[in-house]
Write a protein that holds these residues in place. Sequence first.
Motif, PDB file in Angstrom:
ATOM      1  N   ASP A 110       5.650  58.313  32.154  1.00 19.82           N
ATOM      2  CA  ASP A 110       4.514  59.122  32.595  1.00 19.82           C
ATOM      3  C   ASP A 110       3.342  58.253  33.047  1.00 19.82           C
ATOM      4  N   GLY A 111       3.301  57.008  32.592  1.00 21.28           N
ATOM      5  CA  GLY A 111       2.203  56.127  32.962  1.00 21.28           C
ATOM      6  C   GLY A 111       2.419  55.366  34.261  1.00 21.28           C
ATOM      7  N   LYS A 112       3.591  55.530  34.883  1.00 26.03           N
ATOM      8  CA  LYS A 112       3.852  54.799  36.129  1.00 26.03           C
ATOM      9  C   LYS A 112       3.001  55.366  37.252  1.00 26.03           C
ATOM     10  N   ALA A 113       2.279  54.500  37.929  1.00 26.63           N
ATOM     11  CA  ALA A 113       1.335  54.932  38.957  1.00 26.63           C
ATOM     12  C   ALA A 113       2.050  55.436  40.200  1.00 26.63           C
ATOM     13  N   ASP A 114       1.605  56.578  40.703  1.00 31.30           N
ATOM     14  CA  ASP A 114       2.042  57.093  42.000  1.00 31.30           C
ATOM     15  C   ASP A 114       0.898  56.806  42.969  1.00 31.30           C
ATOM     16  N   TRP A 115       1.011  55.730  43.722  1.00 31.64           N
ATOM     17  CA  TRP A 115      -0.093  55.260  44.546  1.00 31.64           C
ATOM     18  C   TRP A 115      -0.362  56.156  45.754  1.00 31.64           C
ATOM     19  N   SER A 116       0.497  57.151  45.996  1.00 29.95           N
ATOM     20  CA  SER A 116       0.216  58.094  47.076  1.00 29.95           C
ATOM     21  C   SER A 116      -0.912  59.056  46.700  1.00 29.95           C
ATOM     22  N   LEU A 117      -1.234  59.104  45.412  1.00 31.18           N
ATOM     23  CA  LEU A 117      -2.317  59.971  44.941  1.00 31.18           C
ATOM     24  C   LEU A 117      -3.675  59.292  45.159  1.00 31.18           C
ATOM     25  N   GLY A 118      -4.749  60.061  44.981  1.00 33.19           N
ATOM     26  CA  GLY A 118      -6.089  59.518  45.150  1.00 33.19           C
ATOM     27  C   GLY A 118      -6.524  58.642  43.995  1.00 33.19           C
ATOM     28  N   ALA A 119      -7.503  57.789  44.255  1.00 34.97           N
ATOM     29  CA  ALA A 119      -7.996  56.871  43.221  1.00 34.97           C
ATOM     30  C   ALA A 119      -8.575  57.618  42.029  1.00 34.97           C
ATOM     31  N   ASN A 120      -9.283  58.714  42.281  1.00 35.21           N
ATOM     32  CA  ASN A 120      -9.851  59.477  41.163  1.00 35.21           C
ATOM     33  C   ASN A 120      -8.766  60.078  40.286  1.00 35.21           C
ATOM     34  N   TRP A 121      -7.696  60.584  40.910  1.00 39.69           N
ATOM     35  CA  TRP A 121      -6.592  61.159  40.140  1.00 39.69           C
ATOM     36  C   TRP A 121      -5.928  60.077  39.276  1.00 39.69           C
ATOM     37  N   LEU A 122      -5.715  58.904  39.857  1.00 40.47           N
ATOM     38  CA  LEU A 122      -5.086  57.820  39.110  1.00 40.47           C
ATOM     39  C   LEU A 122      -5.984  57.316  37.989  1.00 40.47           C
ATOM     40  N   TYR A 123      -7.286  57.347  38.210  1.00 39.49           N
ATOM     41  CA  TYR A 123      -8.213  56.960  37.150  1.00 39.49           C
ATOM     42  C   TYR A 123      -8.123  57.938  35.978  1.00 39.49           C
ATOM     43  N   ASN A 124      -7.961  59.226  36.290  1.00 40.58           N
ATOM     44  CA  ASN A 124      -7.791  60.216  35.225  1.00 40.58           C
ATOM     45  C   ASN A 124      -6.487  59.980  34.460  1.00 40.58           C
ATOM     46  N   THR A 125      -5.446  59.565  35.175  1.00 41.58           N
ATOM     47  CA  THR A 125      -4.182  59.214  34.515  1.00 41.58           C
ATOM     48  C   THR A 125      -4.390  58.038  33.570  1.00 41.58           C
ATOM     49  N   TYR A 126      -5.140  57.065  34.028  1.00 35.58           N
ATOM     50  CA  TYR A 126      -5.473  55.900  33.191  1.00 35.58           C
ATOM     51  C   TYR A 126      -6.215  56.331  31.924  1.00 35.58           C
ATOM     52  N   ARG A 127      -7.212  57.192  32.074  1.00 37.40           N
ATOM     53  CA  ARG A 127      -7.979  57.675  30.916  1.00 37.40           C
ATOM     54  C   ARG A 127      -7.080  58.416  29.927  1.00 37.40           C
ATOM     55  N   ALA A 128      -6.155  59.208  30.458  1.00 35.58           N
ATOM     56  CA  ALA A 128      -5.290  60.021  29.607  1.00 35.58           C
ATOM     57  C   ALA A 128      -4.293  59.188  28.814  1.00 35.58           C
ATOM     58  N   PHE A 129      -3.752  58.147  29.449  1.00 33.76           N
ATOM     59  CA  PHE A 129      -2.652  57.404  28.836  1.00 33.76           C
ATOM     60  C   PHE A 129      -3.061  56.052  28.274  1.00 33.76           C
ATOM     61  N   TYR A 130      -4.368  55.849  28.103  1.00 32.05           N
ATOM     62  CA  TYR A 130      -4.862  54.628  27.470  1.00 32.05           C
ATOM     63  C   TYR A 130      -4.863  54.829  25.950  1.00 32.05           C
ATOM     64  N   PRO A 131      -4.337  53.945  25.139  1.00 36.08           N
ATOM     65  CA  PRO A 131      -3.744  52.652  25.487  1.00 36.08           C
ATOM     66  C   PRO A 131      -2.229  52.716  25.736  1.00 36.08           C
ATOM     67  N   TRP A 132      -1.579  53.841  25.347  1.00 36.03           N
ATOM     68  CA  TRP A 132      -0.128  53.956  25.560  1.00 36.03           C
ATOM     69  C   TRP A 132       0.199  55.285  26.201  1.00 36.03           C
ATOM     70  N   PRO A 133       1.091  55.308  27.184  1.00 34.88           N
ATOM     71  CA  PRO A 133       1.838  54.176  27.753  1.00 34.88           C
ATOM     72  C   PRO A 133       1.041  53.335  28.738  1.00 34.88           C
ATOM     73  N   GLY A 134      -0.217  53.735  28.963  1.00 31.82           N
ATOM     74  CA  GLY A 134      -1.047  53.010  29.916  1.00 31.82           C
ATOM     75  C   GLY A 134      -0.705  53.391  31.349  1.00 31.82           C
ATOM     76  N   LEU A 135      -1.553  52.980  32.267  1.00 36.51           N
ATOM     77  CA  LEU A 135      -1.269  53.112  33.700  1.00 36.51           C
ATOM     78  C   LEU A 135      -0.631  51.800  34.148  1.00 36.51           C
ATOM     79  N   TRP A 136       0.559  51.869  34.715  1.00 33.14           N
ATOM     80  CA  TRP A 136       1.286  50.650  35.052  1.00 33.14           C
ATOM     81  C   TRP A 136       2.044  50.804  36.365  1.00 33.14           C
ATOM     82  N   THR A 137       2.441  49.693  36.901  1.00 32.68           N
ATOM     83  CA  THR A 137       3.207  49.678  38.138  1.00 32.68           C
ATOM     84  C   THR A 137       4.151  48.486  38.100  1.00 32.68           C
TER      85      THR A 137
END
Length: 299
Positions: free
Chosen positions: A198-225
């Motif tokens: 769930d933490g794997k980044a989908d870079w086709s999405l917007g930066a704000n959406w990915l930042y929200n993913t980062y906030r949600a999954f910090y520290p695990w599983p984290g935002l990763w690629t």
Amino acid sequence: MPALKKLRESGYKILAVITAPDKPVGREKTITPPPVKITAQELGLKILQPPKLRGNSQFWDELKSLGDIGLGVVAAYGKIIPEEILELPKFGLLNIHPSLLPKYRGASPIQAVLSNGETETGVTIMKLDKEMDHGPILAQKKVEIKPNEKYPELSERLSEIGSDMLIDILPDYFAGKIKPAEQNHSSATLTKIIKKEDGKADWSLGANWLYNTYRAFYPWPGLWTEWEGKILKIIECSPDDAVITAKADTGALAIDGGKLGFICGKGFLIVKSLQRAGEKILSDSQFIQGYGKLIKKIP
């Protein structure tokens, strides 16, 4: 844990604390107790750690040996409670749920509100029934989500708020002054168990959406690629939707105006620190110094 401490401080007699078994944690697979067990030990309380609840005659005997049970309190237990256990306490089991039910039922309500970019969430005190997060509501409180708040901070705040709510309502609940209200089940939404993927980044999405993913999954599983043959975990980042980049470059790690980040479907996710699998955490400047030749430059 706040609920356990506040119940004790408020003078309630705690017959036992039920939590998950100790489990191996980290690369060394060190057997580690759940945090609530540590708190219970500090308070000198009886601890039960059944591997399962359903069909566990030993655990049932242990519950019966506790004598008359007035109330059960559930917080982030993560398992469906069998009906025979729900019926055991005189006043049932109350659950402190970190969302405004019926929205965000299930295992990951805090991660879900953050990843969806919600600005408001809340806490619900409900009476458990045999379905997941389905029972009638005793109390609710709305809570504003701070703009850059991540999972650990929001989880801690909601836990404290929920514990205070529980202590506030118990006298009236025991006195029969609170009438539980049925949820609007047609408005229910569900959340899932979080997995590493769930933490794997989908870079086709917007930066704000990915930042929200980062906030949600910090520290695990984290935002990763995946980058240069290894998993690259983003430790600290911020969004910039103003950066205009070529669509063909989506997903590239790049430098824009001296700032390191990833090109997104819309905007640029600025990365301030990151970590390749098996390596130490590096700041953006350290990473550029070490891997600069592999990083795209935005003109």
